[in-house]
Design an enzyme around this catalytic site. Structure first.
Site, PDB file in Angstrom:
ATOM      1  N   HIS A 201       0.855  -1.201   0.000  1.00  0.00           N
ATOM      2  CA  HIS A 201       0.000   0.000   0.000  1.00  0.00           C
ATOM      3  C   HIS A 201       0.884   1.241   0.000  1.00  0.00           C
ATOM      4  O   HIS A 201       2.091   1.151   0.258  1.00  0.00           O
ATOM      5  CB  HIS A 201      -0.900   0.021   1.249  1.00  0.00           C
ATOM      6  CG  HIS A 201      -0.132   0.205   2.537  1.00  0.00           C
ATOM      7  ND1 HIS A 201       0.627  -0.792   3.100  1.00  0.00           N
ATOM      8  CD2 HIS A 201       0.011   1.286   3.354  1.00  0.00           C
ATOM      9  CE1 HIS A 201       1.194  -0.353   4.206  1.00  0.00           C
ATOM     10  NE2 HIS A 201       0.850   0.919   4.381  1.00  0.00           N
ATOM     11  N   ASP A 203       0.885   5.177   1.892  1.00  0.00           N
ATOM     12  CA  ASP A 203       0.230   5.891   2.993  1.00  0.00           C
ATOM     13  C   ASP A 203      -0.477   7.114   2.424  1.00  0.00           C
ATOM     14  O   ASP A 203       0.110   7.853   1.620  1.00  0.00           O
ATOM     15  CB  ASP A 203       1.262   6.326   4.038  1.00  0.00           C
ATOM     16  CG  ASP A 203       1.889   5.134   4.767  1.00  0.00           C
ATOM     17  OD1 ASP A 203       1.342   4.018   4.652  1.00  0.00           O
ATOM     18  OD2 ASP A 203       2.918   5.325   5.440  1.00  0.00           O
ATOM     19  N   HIS A 258       4.826   0.103  -0.143  1.00  0.00           N
ATOM     20  CA  HIS A 258       5.595  -0.715   0.796  1.00  0.00           C
ATOM     21  C   HIS A 258       4.721  -1.803   1.394  1.00  0.00           C
ATOM     22  O   HIS A 258       3.489  -1.752   1.283  1.00  0.00           O
ATOM     23  CB  HIS A 258       6.223   0.170   1.889  1.00  0.00           C
ATOM     24  CG  HIS A 258       5.240   1.009   2.668  1.00  0.00           C
ATOM     25  ND1 HIS A 258       4.582   2.104   2.134  1.00  0.00           N
ATOM     26  CD2 HIS A 258       4.784   0.908   3.937  1.00  0.00           C
ATOM     27  CE1 HIS A 258       3.794   2.640   3.036  1.00  0.00           C
ATOM     28  NE2 HIS A 258       3.885   1.932   4.143  1.00  0.00           N
ATOM     29  N   ARG A 268       8.135  -8.870  15.117  1.00  0.00           N
ATOM     30  CA  ARG A 268       8.491  -7.517  14.678  1.00  0.00           C
ATOM     31  C   ARG A 268       7.558  -6.515  15.348  1.00  0.00           C
ATOM     32  O   ARG A 268       6.352  -6.759  15.466  1.00  0.00           O
ATOM     33  CB  ARG A 268       8.347  -7.423  13.151  1.00  0.00           C
ATOM     34  CG  ARG A 268       8.579  -6.032  12.585  1.00  0.00           C
ATOM     35  CD  ARG A 268       8.499  -6.020  11.070  1.00  0.00           C
ATOM     36  NE  ARG A 268       8.455  -4.657  10.566  1.00  0.00           N
ATOM     37  CZ  ARG A 268       9.521  -3.909  10.284  1.00  0.00           C
ATOM     38  NH1 ARG A 268      10.729  -4.420  10.423  1.00  0.00           N
ATOM     39  NH2 ARG A 268       9.374  -2.677   9.840  1.00  0.00           N
TER      40      ARG A 268
HETATM   41  C1  GA4 Z   1      -2.376   2.979   5.539  1.00  0.00           C
HETATM   42  C2  GA4 Z   1      -1.600   3.943   6.454  1.00  0.00           C
HETATM   43  C3  GA4 Z   1      -2.114   3.942   7.911  1.00  0.00           C
HETATM   44  O1  GA4 Z   1      -1.693   2.755   8.570  1.00  0.00           O
HETATM   45  C4  GA4 Z   1      -3.664   4.027   7.947  1.00  0.00           C
HETATM   46  C5  GA4 Z   1      -4.195   2.793   7.249  1.00  0.00           C
HETATM   47  C6  GA4 Z   1      -5.706   2.592   7.240  1.00  0.00           C
HETATM   48  C7  GA4 Z   1      -6.166   1.633   8.363  1.00  0.00           C
HETATM   49  O2  GA4 Z   1      -5.406   0.811   8.817  1.00  0.00           O
HETATM   50  O3  GA4 Z   1      -7.349   1.746   8.759  1.00  0.00           O
HETATM   51  C8  GA4 Z   1      -6.055   2.050   5.821  1.00  0.00           C
HETATM   52  C9  GA4 Z   1      -4.756   2.231   4.977  1.00  0.00           C
HETATM   53  C10 GA4 Z   1      -3.885   3.144   5.815  1.00  0.00           C
HETATM   54  C11 GA4 Z   1      -5.041   2.823   3.568  1.00  0.00           C
HETATM   55  C12 GA4 Z   1      -6.330   2.313   2.894  1.00  0.00           C
HETATM   56  C13 GA4 Z   1      -7.445   1.968   3.902  1.00  0.00           C
HETATM   57  C14 GA4 Z   1      -7.234   2.775   5.163  1.00  0.00           C
HETATM   58  C15 GA4 Z   1      -6.535   0.608   5.729  1.00  0.00           C
HETATM   59  C16 GA4 Z   1      -7.204   0.576   4.405  1.00  0.00           C
HETATM   60  C17 GA4 Z   1      -7.498  -0.549   3.743  1.00  0.00           C
HETATM   61  C18 GA4 Z   1      -4.150   4.238   9.383  1.00  0.00           C
HETATM   62  C19 GA4 Z   1      -4.131   5.069   6.990  1.00  0.00           C
HETATM   63  O4  GA4 Z   1      -4.340   6.247   7.246  1.00  0.00           O
HETATM   64  O5  GA4 Z   1      -4.304   4.526   5.742  1.00  0.00           O
END
Ligand code: GA4
Length: 331
Positions: A201, A203, A258, A268
């Site tokens: 994914h 961020d 990443h 981890r």
């Molecule tokens: C990825 C980055 C952060 O961890 C996060 C994640 C969020 C979650 O875990 O709820 C998301 C992910 C993240 C991106 C797409 C969506 C939302 C899970 C998911 C499938 C907290 C964020 O802001 O986006």
């Protein structure tokens, strides 16, 4: 006695066996930025352009703050499942296990996801985890401001706080996350393969700062599509360019794809601070990054619009696609 709890191994259900290894070209070329280097600002721009990722050293955050929170986090994750489940305030924040987001993504992971600005959970509780987290978040928040100011200077954007003001704003939308990837020795024995801890994914935010224990697992995708294993360094931070910074630089920086592949034998722990802007903030290229006549590649949107759309996607989706000018609007 404290019993180490681990997510139950349920391989078919979670179908996490996609990691056939084969990551990972040489990690030697992962850029390293020394915050005390007078030329850090030009190096950081190059790293963000070429990788959207870099290792940050000489950052002045005391290592004790990191190890204290790492120890506290491990104590939390060693609690019984029912104790951990109590740390589950209204979704999506709090404790989570195996489910990432709410759209069906799974990982060999348990985590704490907290709002980092303000720190309501932290200031109202006396728990030693929360006070260690508050200290850590305060330090990393300050550092993330310094890092984006370095970027702004490197890009020759004025004022210097053009980006940092967004993540330092009192309404800045910042998260803090502690991820725990338990070891999965059964896995290695059964198939010789490792598990997906956190699927690939980018961020969504402006910038993310990650610190991990001495375990491997983090991989980044290079511009040429090759996955590179990031060797751990417990004293360093690893910095990711997020989607919002990609837009603010009109694609000059790319948010880095990443993922984490869980180690079969070593647990981890990673702690990540996500710096995002206030919800009402318009996300668009900074005027000074646009060359004369250059147009924005993206439709204008607020962080609230982007975040709302992002949280409806699956991890691996290309979230910015819907906001590119060549695409039809989803609104
Ligand atoms: C990825 C980055 C952060 O961890 C996060 C994640 C969020 C979650 O875990 O709820 C998301 C992910 C993240 C991106 C797409 C969506 C939302 C899970 C998911 C499938 C907290 C964020 O802001 O986006």
């Amino acid at each position: 006695m404290v019993v180490l709890s681990q997510p139950a191994l349920d391989l078919e259900k979670y179908s996490l066996l996609r990691s056939t290894g084969k990551p990972a070209a040489s990690a030697a070329d992962i850029p390293e930025i020394d915050l005390s280097d007078p030329n850090a600002k030009s190096h950081v721009v190059k790293a963000c352009e070429e990788f959207g990722f870099f290792k940050l050293v000489n950052h002045r955050v005391p290592v004790e703050l990191m190890t204290k929170l790492e120890d506290e986090s491990l104590c939390f994750f060693k609690l019984s499942q029912s104790e951990k489940d109590k740390a589950r305030p209204p979704d999506p924040l709090g404790y989570g296990s195996k489910n990432i987001g709410s759209n069906g993504d799974k990982g060999w992971i348990e985590y704490l996801l907290l709002n980092a600005n303000p720190l309501p959970l932290f200031s109202q509780q006396s728990d030693s985890f929360l006070s260690a987290a508050a200290e850590y978040v305060t330090a990393v928040k300050k550092l993330s401001g310094e890092v984006v100011e370095l970027i702004t200077e490197g890009l020759k954007i004025e004022p210097k706080n053009a980006i940092s003001r967004l993540i330092n704003d009192e309404k800045a939308d910042c998260y803090f996350r502690v991820n725990h990837y338990p070891p999965c020795p059964e896995m290695q024995a059964v198939s010789g393969r490792n598990m997906i801890g956190f699927g690939e994914h980018t961020d969504p935010q402006i910038i993310s700062l990650l610190r991990s224990n001495n375990s491997t697992g983090l991989q980044i995708c290079r511009r040429d599509g090759v996955w590179v294993s990031v060797p751990p360094d417990t004293t360093a931070f690893f910095v990711n360019v997020g989607d919002a910074l990609q837009v603010m630089t009109n694609g000059r920086f790319k948010s880095v794809k990443h993922k984490v592949v869980a180690d079969s034998s070593k647990e981890r722990v990673s702690m990540i601070y996500f710096g995002g802007p206030p919800l009402s903030e318009k996300i668009r290229p900074l005027s000074q990054v646009l060359a004369e006549g250059e147009e924005s590649l993206y439709k204008e949107f607020t962080w609230w619009e982007y975040k709302t759309a992002a949280f409806k996607t699956r991890l691996a989706d290309y979230r910015l696609g819907a906001f590119e000018k060549s695409q039809k609007s989803t609104f």
